[in-house]
Design a protein around this motif. Structure first.
Motif, PDB file in Angstrom:
ATOM      1  N   GLN A 135      -6.937   2.689   9.740  1.00 28.65           N
ATOM      2  CA  GLN A 135      -6.117   2.321   8.615  1.00 28.65           C
ATOM      3  C   GLN A 135      -5.535   3.623   7.921  1.00 28.65           C
ATOM      4  O   GLN A 135      -6.277   4.718   7.700  1.00 28.65           O
ATOM      5  CB  GLN A 135      -7.107   1.569   7.772  1.00 28.65           C
ATOM      6  N   SER A 136      -4.426   3.446   7.911  1.00 29.14           N
ATOM      7  CA  SER A 136      -3.548   4.622   6.754  1.00 29.14           C
ATOM      8  C   SER A 136      -3.132   3.532   5.478  1.00 29.14           C
ATOM      9  O   SER A 136      -2.395   2.834   5.747  1.00 29.14           O
ATOM     10  CB  SER A 136      -2.181   5.328   7.531  1.00 29.14           C
ATOM     11  N   ILE A 137      -3.787   4.058   4.667  1.00 31.23           N
ATOM     12  CA  ILE A 137      -3.140   3.488   3.238  1.00 31.23           C
ATOM     13  C   ILE A 137      -2.652   4.401   2.387  1.00 31.23           C
ATOM     14  O   ILE A 137      -3.006   5.636   2.245  1.00 31.23           O
ATOM     15  CB  ILE A 137      -4.677   3.030   2.213  1.00 31.23           C
ATOM     16  N   PHE A 184      -0.821  -1.162  -2.451  1.00 30.57           N
ATOM     17  CA  PHE A 184      -0.841  -0.237  -1.403  1.00 30.57           C
ATOM     18  C   PHE A 184      -0.281  -0.567  -0.090  1.00 30.57           C
ATOM     19  O   PHE A 184       0.146  -1.902   0.006  1.00 30.57           O
ATOM     20  CB  PHE A 184      -2.398  -0.032  -1.056  1.00 30.57           C
ATOM     21  N   TYR A 185       0.350   0.294   0.625  1.00 26.16           N
ATOM     22  CA  TYR A 185       1.091  -0.133   2.009  1.00 26.16           C
ATOM     23  C   TYR A 185       0.048   0.324   3.095  1.00 26.16           C
ATOM     24  O   TYR A 185      -0.654   1.070   3.113  1.00 26.16           O
ATOM     25  CB  TYR A 185       2.271   0.351   2.009  1.00 26.16           C
ATOM     26  N   PHE A 186      -0.119  -0.530   4.146  1.00 26.79           N
ATOM     27  CA  PHE A 186      -0.874  -0.210   5.295  1.00 26.79           C
ATOM     28  C   PHE A 186      -0.165   0.006   6.557  1.00 26.79           C
ATOM     29  O   PHE A 186       0.894  -0.576   6.728  1.00 26.79           O
ATOM     30  CB  PHE A 186      -1.845  -1.341   5.475  1.00 26.79           C
ATOM     31  N   ARG A 187      -0.630   1.127   7.287  1.00 24.83           N
ATOM     32  CA  ARG A 187      -0.136   1.335   8.447  1.00 24.83           C
ATOM     33  C   ARG A 187      -1.103   1.522   9.573  1.00 24.83           C
ATOM     34  O   ARG A 187      -2.090   2.108   9.331  1.00 24.83           O
ATOM     35  CB  ARG A 187       0.747   2.778   8.503  1.00 24.83           C
ATOM     36  N   ASP A 188      -0.927   1.003  10.744  1.00 24.84           N
ATOM     37  CA  ASP A 188      -1.823   0.923  11.820  1.00 24.84           C
ATOM     38  C   ASP A 188      -1.701   2.550  12.431  1.00 24.84           C
ATOM     39  O   ASP A 188      -0.617   2.681  13.082  1.00 24.84           O
ATOM     40  CB  ASP A 188      -1.783  -0.255  12.788  1.00 24.84           C
ATOM     41  N   LEU A 189      -2.866   2.967  12.506  1.00 25.23           N
ATOM     42  CA  LEU A 189      -2.795   4.247  13.266  1.00 25.23           C
ATOM     43  C   LEU A 189      -3.012   4.302  14.776  1.00 25.23           C
ATOM     44  O   LEU A 189      -2.940   5.382  15.475  1.00 25.23           O
ATOM     45  CB  LEU A 189      -3.813   5.379  12.690  1.00 25.23           C
ATOM     46  N   GLY A 190      -3.500   2.987  15.059  1.00 25.42           N
ATOM     47  CA  GLY A 190      -4.007   2.917  16.693  1.00 25.42           C
ATOM     48  C   GLY A 190      -5.245   3.240  16.889  1.00 25.42           C
ATOM     49  O   GLY A 190      -6.039   3.588  16.165  1.00 25.42           O
ATOM     50  N   LEU A 229       0.142  -4.430   1.540  1.00 30.03           N
ATOM     51  CA  LEU A 229       1.212  -4.870   2.339  1.00 30.03           C
ATOM     52  C   LEU A 229       1.271  -4.098   3.443  1.00 30.03           C
ATOM     53  O   LEU A 229       0.957  -2.822   3.554  1.00 30.03           O
ATOM     54  CB  LEU A 229       2.568  -4.868   1.380  1.00 30.03           C
ATOM     55  N   ASP A 230       2.005  -4.753   4.356  1.00 29.51           N
ATOM     56  CA  ASP A 230       2.539  -4.056   5.563  1.00 29.51           C
ATOM     57  C   ASP A 230       3.647  -3.152   5.579  1.00 29.51           C
ATOM     58  O   ASP A 230       4.473  -3.430   4.715  1.00 29.51           O
ATOM     59  CB  ASP A 230       3.121  -4.993   6.680  1.00 29.51           C
ATOM     60  N   ALA A 231       3.248  -1.853   5.674  1.00 30.80           N
ATOM     61  CA  ALA A 231       4.265  -0.888   5.344  1.00 30.80           C
ATOM     62  C   ALA A 231       5.526  -1.036   6.041  1.00 30.80           C
ATOM     63  O   ALA A 231       6.779  -0.607   5.605  1.00 30.80           O
ATOM     64  CB  ALA A 231       3.704   0.724   5.768  1.00 30.80           C
ATOM     65  N   LYS A 232       5.725  -1.694   7.198  1.00 29.12           N
ATOM     66  CA  LYS A 232       6.962  -1.832   8.152  1.00 29.12           C
ATOM     67  C   LYS A 232       7.692  -3.131   7.432  1.00 29.12           C
ATOM     68  O   LYS A 232       8.958  -3.125   7.310  1.00 29.12           O
ATOM     69  CB  LYS A 232       6.618  -2.072   9.525  1.00 29.12           C
ATOM     70  N   THR A 233       6.855  -4.356   7.469  1.00 35.17           N
ATOM     71  CA  THR A 233       7.549  -5.585   7.085  1.00 35.17           C
ATOM     72  C   THR A 233       7.338  -5.884   5.665  1.00 35.17           C
ATOM     73  O   THR A 233       8.084  -7.067   5.273  1.00 35.17           O
ATOM     74  CB  THR A 233       6.791  -6.720   7.978  1.00 35.17           C
ATOM     75  N   LYS A 234       6.660  -5.318   4.882  1.00 30.53           N
ATOM     76  CA  LYS A 234       6.198  -5.759   3.203  1.00 30.53           C
ATOM     77  C   LYS A 234       5.520  -7.075   3.329  1.00 30.53           C
ATOM     78  O   LYS A 234       5.314  -7.566   2.289  1.00 30.53           O
ATOM     79  CB  LYS A 234       7.637  -5.592   2.613  1.00 30.53           C
ATOM     80  N   ASP A 235       4.834  -7.556   4.333  1.00 32.01           N
ATOM     81  CA  ASP A 235       4.354  -8.897   4.100  1.00 32.01           C
ATOM     82  C   ASP A 235       3.022  -8.405   3.589  1.00 32.01           C
ATOM     83  O   ASP A 235       2.325  -7.252   4.024  1.00 32.01           O
ATOM     84  CB  ASP A 235       3.979  -9.112   5.811  1.00 32.01           C
ATOM     85  N   LYS A 236       2.510  -9.564   2.958  1.00 29.06           N
ATOM     86  CA  LYS A 236       1.058  -9.109   2.244  1.00 29.06           C
ATOM     87  C   LYS A 236      -0.043  -9.539   3.184  1.00 29.06           C
ATOM     88  O   LYS A 236       0.032 -10.618   3.831  1.00 29.06           O
ATOM     89  CB  LYS A 236       0.974 -10.224   1.022  1.00 29.06           C
ATOM     90  N   LEU A 237      -0.949  -8.526   3.548  1.00 30.51           N
ATOM     91  CA  LEU A 237      -2.117  -8.560   4.458  1.00 30.51           C
ATOM     92  C   LEU A 237      -3.354  -9.067   3.715  1.00 30.51           C
ATOM     93  O   LEU A 237      -3.989  -9.544   4.422  1.00 30.51           O
ATOM     94  CB  LEU A 237      -2.067  -7.307   5.037  1.00 30.51           C
TER      95      LEU A 237
END
Length: 308
Positions: free
Chosen positions: A48-50, A76-82, A9-17
């Motif tokens: 990726q940050s998982i 798991f939650y995903f955050r884009d590290l850039g 899931l997206d760590a910010k929006t909780k949308d399933k990716l």
């Protein structure tokens, strides 16, 4: 053998990716990142940050799925590290700059000083010695980056290269401008001060290199293994008895020597700023050693024995 279902899931929006079916229990986070990358090519594994919690810490690539506190359906939650760039590229860029920039001032290329001083040389031998020491320091850093250092993390955020280069390149230009200025005056105590400073500088450069070799030998090639560093037969490493990060201790000593040698205010300011930054890094590393190793030597301080 049971298989896992993994949803990311997206760590910010909780949308399933992404949803991964029939994932092996012994799959690592690094492998899950590669699977995720196939469905989202714009997010390569390094950016990726998982994590297990949206605001939690990033999981390590070597963490194994079945050893994590998750059920057979793992979330798991995903955050884009850039955008990312390799540590080697950053180090080579930030160290090549000061080497070249300093030499431009040393050779007094046009448009730096008054036209009558173009391509002239200083009459003070300490100016030439300072150039040799400065160049030696950064050539050493470049060679260590290529042949000595083993990085636990392959990449860092791309934005760091601009911040790091501004710091190193800017200070190099500021120091070089004054040291190579036609009106520069040598240290007040003359030759004795310069010789003492040179001894301090070279001693600490050898010490810094010795520590880097000792740290390299702790980590096998391609490994992220962390061990407690201990003194070796090399006397320069005996400072490990009292300090967690003696590479920073020796680095500080080198710049103190260079400050004494040149008696130049911008060099002193660079040394002070570097000391503050290295202290922050040393304290962080010291804390992680204490947290990771229960038998970590209690006498050690982060950067200065018994003091700091």
């Amino acid at each position: 053998m049971k298989h896992y279902e993994v949803e990311i899931l997206d760590a910010k929006t909780k949308d399933k990716l992404c949803f991964l079916d029939k994932v092996e229990p012994n799959a690592t986070i690094g492998e899950i990142k590669s699977m995720f990358h196939k469905s989202h090519p714009q997010w390569y594994p390094a950016r990726q940050s998982i994590r297990l919690d949206p605001k939690g810490k990033s999981l390590k690539d070597e963490d194994v799925l079945q050893h994590l506190p998750v059920g057979t359906t793992a979330t798991f939650y995903f955050r884009d590290l850039g955008a990312q760039i390799s540590w080697v590229t950053v180090f080579l860029t930030e160290y090549t700059g000061p080497l070249v920039i300093y030499l431009l001032f040393y050779f007094r290329v046009p448009f730096i000083y008054a036209p009558k001083y173009d391509f002239t040389t200083s009459k003070h031998w300490v100016v030439h010695l300072a150039c040799m020491c400065h160049s030696f320091h950064y050539v050493k850093r470049l060679l260590e980056t290529l042949f000595v250092h083993r990085f636990s993390h392959g990449t860092m955020p791309l934005r760091n290269i601009f911040k790091n280069c501004t710091y190193y390149w800017g200070f190099a230009a500021w120091m070089a401008y004054y040291i190579n200025h036609p009106l520069y005056t040598p240290p007040i105590y003359g030759e004795q001060q310069i010789r003492l400073a040179l001894i301090i500088f070279l001693f600490c450069q050898i010490g810094n290199f010795s520590i880097h070799i000792a740290l390299r030998n702790l980590r096998p090639p391609g490994s992220k293994t962390r061990k407690i560093p201990y003194p070796t037969k090399n006397p320069f490493t005996w400072i490990f008895l009292l300090v967690s990060c003696p590479n920073y201790t020796y680095e500080l000593g080198s710049w103190l020597g260079f400050t004494l040698m040149t008696q130049c205010l911008p060099v002193a300011f660079f040394t002070l700023v570097g000391f503050i930054q290295m202290t922050v890094w040393a304290k962080g590393k010291h804390r992680s050693y204490l947290k990771e190793f229960r038998d970590y030597p209690p006498l050690r301080s982060p950067i200065l024995p018994f003091v700091l």
